[in-house]
Design a protein around this motif. Structure first.
Motif, PDB file in Angstrom:
ATOM      1  N   GLU A  89      -0.393  -6.853   5.294  1.00  0.00           N
ATOM      2  CA  GLU A  89      -1.194  -7.274   4.169  1.00  0.00           C
ATOM      3  C   GLU A  89      -2.300  -6.123   3.582  1.00  0.00           C
ATOM      4  O   GLU A  89      -2.638  -6.199   3.324  1.00  0.00           O
ATOM      5  CB  GLU A  89      -2.148  -8.697   4.109  1.00  0.00           C
ATOM      6  N   GLY A  90      -2.337  -4.888   4.632  1.00  0.00           N
ATOM      7  CA  GLY A  90      -3.008  -3.844   4.805  1.00  0.00           C
ATOM      8  C   GLY A  90      -2.610  -3.274   3.376  1.00  0.00           C
ATOM      9  O   GLY A  90      -3.464  -2.019   2.848  1.00  0.00           O
ATOM     10  N   TYR A  91      -1.163  -3.348   3.056  1.00  0.00           N
ATOM     11  CA  TYR A  91      -0.718  -2.437   1.909  1.00  0.00           C
ATOM     12  C   TYR A  91      -1.503  -2.919   0.583  1.00  0.00           C
ATOM     13  O   TYR A  91      -2.168  -1.402   0.160  1.00  0.00           O
ATOM     14  CB  TYR A  91       0.557  -2.327   1.500  1.00  0.00           C
ATOM     15  N   GLY A  92      -1.834  -3.642   0.325  1.00  0.00           N
ATOM     16  CA  GLY A  92      -2.380  -3.844  -0.347  1.00  0.00           C
ATOM     17  C   GLY A  92      -3.454  -3.883  -0.701  1.00  0.00           C
ATOM     18  O   GLY A  92      -4.108  -2.964  -1.768  1.00  0.00           O
ATOM     19  N   HIS A  93      -4.559  -3.667   0.062  1.00  0.00           N
ATOM     20  CA  HIS A  93      -5.546  -3.300   0.408  1.00  0.00           C
ATOM     21  C   HIS A  93      -6.257  -1.613   0.003  1.00  0.00           C
ATOM     22  O   HIS A  93      -6.920  -1.357  -0.844  1.00  0.00           O
ATOM     23  CB  HIS A  93      -6.749  -3.060   1.630  1.00  0.00           C
ATOM     24  N   MET A  94      -4.693  -0.997   0.983  1.00  0.00           N
ATOM     25  CA  MET A  94      -5.144   0.411   0.853  1.00  0.00           C
ATOM     26  C   MET A  94      -4.323   1.132  -0.556  1.00  0.00           C
ATOM     27  O   MET A  94      -5.092   1.814  -1.404  1.00  0.00           O
ATOM     28  CB  MET A  94      -4.055   0.803   1.974  1.00  0.00           C
ATOM     29  N   TYR A  95      -3.583  -0.274  -1.474  1.00  0.00           N
ATOM     30  CA  TYR A  95      -3.578   0.416  -2.329  1.00  0.00           C
ATOM     31  C   TYR A  95      -4.637   0.424  -3.406  1.00  0.00           C
ATOM     32  O   TYR A  95      -4.544   1.289  -4.293  1.00  0.00           O
ATOM     33  CB  TYR A  95      -1.993  -0.555  -2.891  1.00  0.00           C
ATOM     34  N   ARG A  96      -5.783  -0.822  -3.207  1.00  0.00           N
ATOM     35  CA  ARG A  96      -6.676  -1.149  -3.950  1.00  0.00           C
ATOM     36  C   ARG A  96      -7.336   0.042  -4.078  1.00  0.00           C
ATOM     37  O   ARG A  96      -8.224   0.360  -4.414  1.00  0.00           O
ATOM     38  CB  ARG A  96      -6.638  -2.319  -4.041  1.00  0.00           C
ATOM     39  N   MET A 152       0.140   7.908  -2.421  1.00  0.00           N
ATOM     40  CA  MET A 152      -0.908   7.808  -1.599  1.00  0.00           C
ATOM     41  C   MET A 152      -0.815   6.739  -0.299  1.00  0.00           C
ATOM     42  O   MET A 152      -1.407   7.261   0.924  1.00  0.00           O
ATOM     43  CB  MET A 152      -2.239   8.108  -2.209  1.00  0.00           C
ATOM     44  N   THR A 153      -0.765   5.560  -1.043  1.00  0.00           N
ATOM     45  CA  THR A 153      -0.322   4.730   0.117  1.00  0.00           C
ATOM     46  C   THR A 153       0.977   4.628   1.074  1.00  0.00           C
ATOM     47  O   THR A 153       0.704   4.751   2.159  1.00  0.00           O
ATOM     48  CB  THR A 153      -0.356   3.197  -0.522  1.00  0.00           C
ATOM     49  N   TYR A 154       1.984   5.337   0.526  1.00  0.00           N
ATOM     50  CA  TYR A 154       3.061   5.473   1.305  1.00  0.00           C
ATOM     51  C   TYR A 154       2.645   7.126   2.741  1.00  0.00           C
ATOM     52  O   TYR A 154       3.188   7.080   3.772  1.00  0.00           O
ATOM     53  CB  TYR A 154       4.161   6.307   0.745  1.00  0.00           C
ATOM     54  N   TYR A 208      -7.723  -0.785   6.950  1.00  0.00           N
ATOM     55  CA  TYR A 208      -6.914  -1.836   6.382  1.00  0.00           C
ATOM     56  C   TYR A 208      -8.209  -3.218   5.920  1.00  0.00           C
ATOM     57  O   TYR A 208      -7.072  -4.181   6.243  1.00  0.00           O
ATOM     58  CB  TYR A 208      -5.547  -2.152   6.846  1.00  0.00           C
ATOM     59  N   PHE A 209      -8.617  -3.135   5.193  1.00  0.00           N
ATOM     60  CA  PHE A 209      -9.568  -4.679   4.596  1.00  0.00           C
ATOM     61  C   PHE A 209      -9.892  -3.890   3.271  1.00  0.00           C
ATOM     62  O   PHE A 209      -9.953  -2.984   2.112  1.00  0.00           O
ATOM     63  CB  PHE A 209      -9.992  -4.512   5.340  1.00  0.00           C
TER      64      PHE A 209
END
Length: 298
Positions: free
Chosen positions: A55-62, A78-80, A293-294
């Motif tokens: 789920e941390g992926y979505g937080h970092m993307y945002r 940039m998230t990658y 990652y929040f």
């Protein structure tokens, strides 16, 4: 707000991925292999599934979309890169456990050394950017012991290796426990003129927080780390350890000023603002090394 806080607490297990045997195997491999081989392996086989299922992926993307205003494609890229950098710093920690050495350059060390010469203790504020753990293994003072707050629920294999790295330096860990016993250890360390190192960028559970602007939006920061310092009128430095190359790190030590004669609440806010200002500068300078990652913003 309470519902959101409880959710945030569940989202983070607080532990390093993997089991004890996996960690021991990784350390054994790192005694023989170049870290770059494991970097590449992680880019191909670890990072993509991590981005898909964490789920941390979505937080970092945002974070990249909201904090930096990047386009969807650039935010994804940039998230990658952020996940790849996180894989690197985790591998580097285990490489240190395996006995490998890294090149550590320091800026502002004179501020830290000056405080070590003083009789009173002081506080080091860190954050989940870069690889702060490396500082505890490489920066040693013969004047004061350092007490680093760490999560009690971390994997036993990681805690064992941390203990081995800290032991020869005369530094130690203070385990953050649910019974709040760590508060007494912090108080004892500061009473004896030692250094206490505390991360100050994550709010857990129902912990009191302070709301401040961060990257153009309001965010919550934990009040506790700042109160620890202002309660005693202690000096504070912010330490960030940023990865600059395959084997290189830059340690940046920044003194944080606040008016020790002001009312306590104002002192706490001033110190928090000084910390957030330094943190925002680091995040803007090293955006892919921010590992919070929040859903950070309010």
């Amino acid at each position: 707000m309470k519902q959101r806080e409880d959710l945030g607490e569940k989202q983070w297990a607080g532990t390093t991925f993997g089991t004890g045997p996996m960690h021991r195997c990784l350390i054994a491999m790192l005694r023989l292999l170049d870290v770059r081989l494991l970097y590449v392996f992680s880019y191909i086989f670890v990072v993509p599934p991590s981005m898909l299922f964490r789920e941390g992926y979505g937080h970092m993307y945002r974070f990249f979309r909201k904090g930096f205003g990047y386009s969807p494609l650039r935010a994804w890229w940039m998230t990658y890169k952020n996940h790849c950098m996180f894989a690197q710093v985790v591998i580097d920690r285990f490489a240190m456990y395996a006995g490998k050495q890294f090149l550590m350059e320091t800026q502002g060390l004179e501020h830290y050394n000056h405080l070590c010469e003083q009789e009173s203790g002081f506080v080091v504020l860190s954050s989940h950017i870069g690889n702060f753990e490396m500082a505890g293994y490489t920066q040693v003072s013969d004047k004061k012991s350092v007490n680093a707050l760490v999560y009690f629920g971390e994997k036993a294999s990681v805690m064992e290796n941390r203990g081995k790295m800290f032991g020869p330096n005369g530094n130690r860990m203070i385990l953050v426990r649910d019974d709040m016993s760590h508060l007494f250890e912090i108080d004892n360390a500061l009473t004896h003129g030692e250094v206490v190192s505390i991360p100050a960028d994550r709010v857990w559970g129902s912990q009191k927080s302070i709301q401040l602007p961060f990257l153009g939006h309001e965010a919550r920061f934990p009040m506790g780390p700042f109160s620890v310092a202002t309660m005693r009128g202690l000096d504070v430095v912010c330490v960030n350890v940023m990865k600059t190359s395959t084997r290189g790190y830059l340690i940046l030590v920044t003194p944080l000023d606040y008016d020790k004669e002001a009312p306590r609440r104002e002192q706490t806010r001033q110190l928090a603002e000084a910390y957030v200002s330094v943190l925002e500068g680091m995040v803007r300078r090293y955006p892919t090394q921010w590992y919070n990652y929040f859903d950070f913003w309010i």
